[in-house]
Design a protein around this motif. Structure first.
Motif, PDB file in Angstrom:
ATOM      1  N   UNK A  37       0.711  -1.303   0.049  1.00  0.00           N
ATOM      2  CA  UNK A  37       0.023   0.012   0.170  1.00  0.00           C
ATOM      3  C   UNK A  37       0.884   1.393   0.021  1.00  0.00           C
ATOM      4  N   UNK A  38       1.873   1.338   0.782  1.00  0.00           N
ATOM      5  CA  UNK A  38       2.827   2.500   0.859  1.00  0.00           C
ATOM      6  C   UNK A  38       3.444   2.663  -0.273  1.00  0.00           C
ATOM      7  N   UNK A  39       3.877   1.502  -1.002  1.00  0.00           N
ATOM      8  CA  UNK A  39       4.703   1.873  -2.361  1.00  0.00           C
ATOM      9  C   UNK A  39       3.858   2.374  -3.379  1.00  0.00           C
ATOM     10  N   UNK A  40       2.537   2.188  -3.489  1.00  0.00           N
ATOM     11  CA  UNK A  40       1.796   2.844  -4.432  1.00  0.00           C
ATOM     12  C   UNK A  40       1.510   4.437  -4.148  1.00  0.00           C
ATOM     13  N   UNK A  41       1.230   5.085  -5.468  1.00  0.00           N
ATOM     14  CA  UNK A  41       1.312   6.384  -5.275  1.00  0.00           C
ATOM     15  C   UNK A  41      -0.108   6.861  -5.061  1.00  0.00           C
ATOM     16  N   UNK A  42      -1.055   5.893  -4.749  1.00  0.00           N
ATOM     17  CA  UNK A  42      -2.393   6.187  -4.404  1.00  0.00           C
ATOM     18  C   UNK A  42      -2.773   6.089  -2.974  1.00  0.00           C
ATOM     19  N   UNK A  43      -2.028   5.259  -2.111  1.00  0.00           N
ATOM     20  CA  UNK A  43      -2.161   4.890  -0.822  1.00  0.00           C
ATOM     21  C   UNK A  43      -1.329   5.196   0.315  1.00  0.00           C
ATOM     22  N   UNK A  44      -1.595   5.040   1.455  1.00  0.00           N
ATOM     23  CA  UNK A  44      -0.792   5.233   2.550  1.00  0.00           C
ATOM     24  C   UNK A  44      -1.352   4.670   3.902  1.00  0.00           C
ATOM     25  N   UNK A  45      -0.768   3.830   4.797  1.00  0.00           N
ATOM     26  CA  UNK A  45      -1.564   3.389   5.720  1.00  0.00           C
ATOM     27  C   UNK A  45      -1.406   4.315   6.992  1.00  0.00           C
ATOM     28  N   UNK A  46      -2.341   4.699   7.776  1.00  0.00           N
ATOM     29  CA  UNK A  46      -2.363   5.462   8.937  1.00  0.00           C
ATOM     30  C   UNK A  46      -2.000   4.590  10.184  1.00  0.00           C
ATOM     31  N   UNK A  47      -2.588   3.353  10.270  1.00  0.00           N
ATOM     32  CA  UNK A  47      -2.422   2.363  11.323  1.00  0.00           C
ATOM     33  C   UNK A  47      -2.717   1.147  10.931  1.00  0.00           C
ATOM     34  N   UNK A  48      -2.285  -0.045  11.569  1.00  0.00           N
ATOM     35  CA  UNK A  48      -2.447  -1.535  11.095  1.00  0.00           C
ATOM     36  C   UNK A  48      -2.447  -2.273  12.134  1.00  0.00           C
ATOM     37  N   UNK A  49      -3.071  -3.477  12.156  1.00  0.00           N
ATOM     38  CA  UNK A  49      -2.718  -4.530  13.109  1.00  0.00           C
ATOM     39  C   UNK A  49      -3.208  -5.898  12.425  1.00  0.00           C
ATOM     40  N   UNK A  50      -2.217  -6.799  12.590  1.00  0.00           N
ATOM     41  CA  UNK A  50      -2.492  -8.007  11.768  1.00  0.00           C
ATOM     42  C   UNK A  50      -3.587  -8.927  12.522  1.00  0.00           C
ATOM     43  N   UNK A 106      -6.117   0.987   8.076  1.00  0.00           N
ATOM     44  CA  UNK A 106      -6.668   2.296   7.914  1.00  0.00           C
ATOM     45  C   UNK A 106      -5.899   2.921   6.883  1.00  0.00           C
ATOM     46  N   UNK A 107      -6.377   3.077   5.833  1.00  0.00           N
ATOM     47  CA  UNK A 107      -5.563   3.685   4.690  1.00  0.00           C
ATOM     48  C   UNK A 107      -6.115   4.918   4.050  1.00  0.00           C
ATOM     49  N   UNK A 108      -5.280   5.954   3.930  1.00  0.00           N
ATOM     50  CA  UNK A 108      -5.579   6.967   3.211  1.00  0.00           C
ATOM     51  C   UNK A 108      -5.511   7.033   1.732  1.00  0.00           C
ATOM     52  N   UNK A 109      -6.435   7.557   1.221  1.00  0.00           N
ATOM     53  CA  UNK A 109      -6.395   7.382  -0.293  1.00  0.00           C
ATOM     54  C   UNK A 109      -6.369   8.869  -1.071  1.00  0.00           C
ATOM     55  N   UNK A 135     -13.159  13.105   5.274  1.00  0.00           N
ATOM     56  CA  UNK A 135     -13.041  14.491   6.395  1.00  0.00           C
ATOM     57  C   UNK A 135     -13.304  15.585   5.720  1.00  0.00           C
ATOM     58  N   UNK A 136     -13.311  16.702   6.875  1.00  0.00           N
ATOM     59  CA  UNK A 136     -13.566  17.753   6.545  1.00  0.00           C
ATOM     60  C   UNK A 136     -12.332  18.518   5.534  1.00  0.00           C
ATOM     61  N   UNK A 137     -11.121  18.232   5.894  1.00  0.00           N
ATOM     62  CA  UNK A 137     -10.145  18.652   5.235  1.00  0.00           C
ATOM     63  C   UNK A 137      -9.989  17.910   3.762  1.00  0.00           C
ATOM     64  N   UNK A 138     -10.793  16.989   3.483  1.00  0.00           N
ATOM     65  CA  UNK A 138     -10.602  16.314   2.270  1.00  0.00           C
ATOM     66  C   UNK A 138      -9.919  14.757   2.346  1.00  0.00           C
ATOM     67  N   UNK A 139      -9.657  14.357   3.686  1.00  0.00           N
ATOM     68  CA  UNK A 139      -8.982  13.210   3.657  1.00  0.00           C
ATOM     69  C   UNK A 139      -9.896  12.276   3.613  1.00  0.00           C
ATOM     70  N   UNK A 140      -9.630  11.301   2.585  1.00  0.00           N
ATOM     71  CA  UNK A 140     -10.403  10.065   2.358  1.00  0.00           C
ATOM     72  C   UNK A 140      -9.723   8.651   3.129  1.00  0.00           C
ATOM     73  N   UNK A 141     -10.473   8.218   3.975  1.00  0.00           N
ATOM     74  CA  UNK A 141      -9.899   7.047   4.819  1.00  0.00           C
ATOM     75  C   UNK A 141     -10.574   5.764   4.421  1.00  0.00           C
ATOM     76  N   UNK A 142      -9.785   4.889   4.029  1.00  0.00           N
ATOM     77  CA  UNK A 142     -10.556   3.638   3.924  1.00  0.00           C
ATOM     78  C   UNK A 142     -10.060   2.707   4.945  1.00  0.00           C
ATOM     79  N   UNK A 143     -11.301   2.024   5.649  1.00  0.00           N
ATOM     80  CA  UNK A 143     -10.931   1.300   6.852  1.00  0.00           C
ATOM     81  C   UNK A 143     -11.391  -0.141   6.373  1.00  0.00           C
ATOM     82  N   UNK A 144     -10.098  -1.051   6.437  1.00  0.00           N
ATOM     83  CA  UNK A 144     -10.218  -2.550   6.259  1.00  0.00           C
ATOM     84  C   UNK A 144     -10.616  -3.326   7.279  1.00  0.00           C
TER      85      UNK A 144
END
Length: 255
Positions: A37-50, A106-109, A135-144
């Protein structure tokens, strides 16, 4: 441009900050998906748990499960053993709760379309509790997220309420859920990699084309200049005899 610039800034800030989790690092079971996810130009993770199995001790007069009112008696991100759970349960002085929590990301797109793609990948991989928030600032968060959780109270005010046989059964149920959880992570990773392959192939193809075009252009340009020079040189080096023959031909035509 402004939205893309803001996304890049958010991504850089998030990936450069210290890991604030209890463990302090990404769980091994989900590290490959986080890296993809973090290697893609479209995403990055804000938190994770396996995914994890935990035994927490709540304050007896606290009805809500909150971190500030709980002590962690046992935690593992892998399959657990009955002996470890039983030993941790003996240290309870409040209301011990045994829990299995599946993988969560939790992934920001970058764009809403990217979030929709990721949501489709998550749903098809078994994470059917996934969702998107803006979010109000335009942050798009995808929760898996998944739904196969487990939460069972085991003690009250330090007194164990269940038998050893039940604890053994509970540990088996949690381990089965952990095994299924890891399978879903693998499905998610494989589906995501397949979904991002066109993006990676296009990037690779453009890079190859840029690398190949320049030498071809230079060779063609070199040949063109060489041909032009040879042509000019041939004109300059024509002998007087040749010029006279041309002149004779012209004179003959007009005779």
């Amino acid at each position: 441009m402004e939205g893309g610039g803001a996304f890049e800034q958010w991504k850089q800030q998030c990936l450069n900050k210290l890991d604030g989790s209890r463990k302090g690092s990404v769980d091994g079971g989900v590290a490959h998906a986080v890296s993809l996810l973090n290697s893609s130009e479209r995403y990055f993770t804000t938190s994770s748990c396996s995914g994890r199995v935990i035994l927490i001790d709540q304050v007896s007069d606290c009805t809500a499960v909150q971190k500030q009112n709980c002590s962690w008696l046992f935690v593992t991100h892998e399959k657990c053993r009955r002996e470890d759970v039983a030993a941790a349960l003996e240290t309870s002085s409040g209301d011990a709760v045994f829990k299995f929590e599946p993988c969560v990301l939790h992934v920001q797109c970058r764009m809403l379309e990217d979030a929709q793609l990721l949501h489709s990948v998550a749903i098809n991989s078994g994470f059917r509790n996934s969702g998107v928030t803006v979010g109000k600032k335009g942050k798009i968060i995808m929760a898996v997220r998944s739904t196969h959780c487990l939460e069972v109270p085991l003690s009250h005010r330090g007194r164990v309420l269940v038998s050893e046989e039940y604890i053994d059964f509970l540990v088996g149920a949690a381990n089965n859920k952990m095994e299924e959880n890891l399978k879903r992570i693998e499905r998610f990773y494989n589906c995501l990699r397949a979904a991002l392959e066109p993006e990676q192939d296009n990037t690779s193809r453009l890079t190859d084309e840029r690398t190949e075009v320049k030498p071809v252009y230079r060779r063609r340009r070199k040949r063109t200049e060489q041909d032009s020079a040879e042509s000019d040189c041939a004109v300059r080096n024509r002998s007087e005899h040749d010029q006279e023959e041309d002149l004779d031909c012209e004179l003959t035509l007009f005779t």
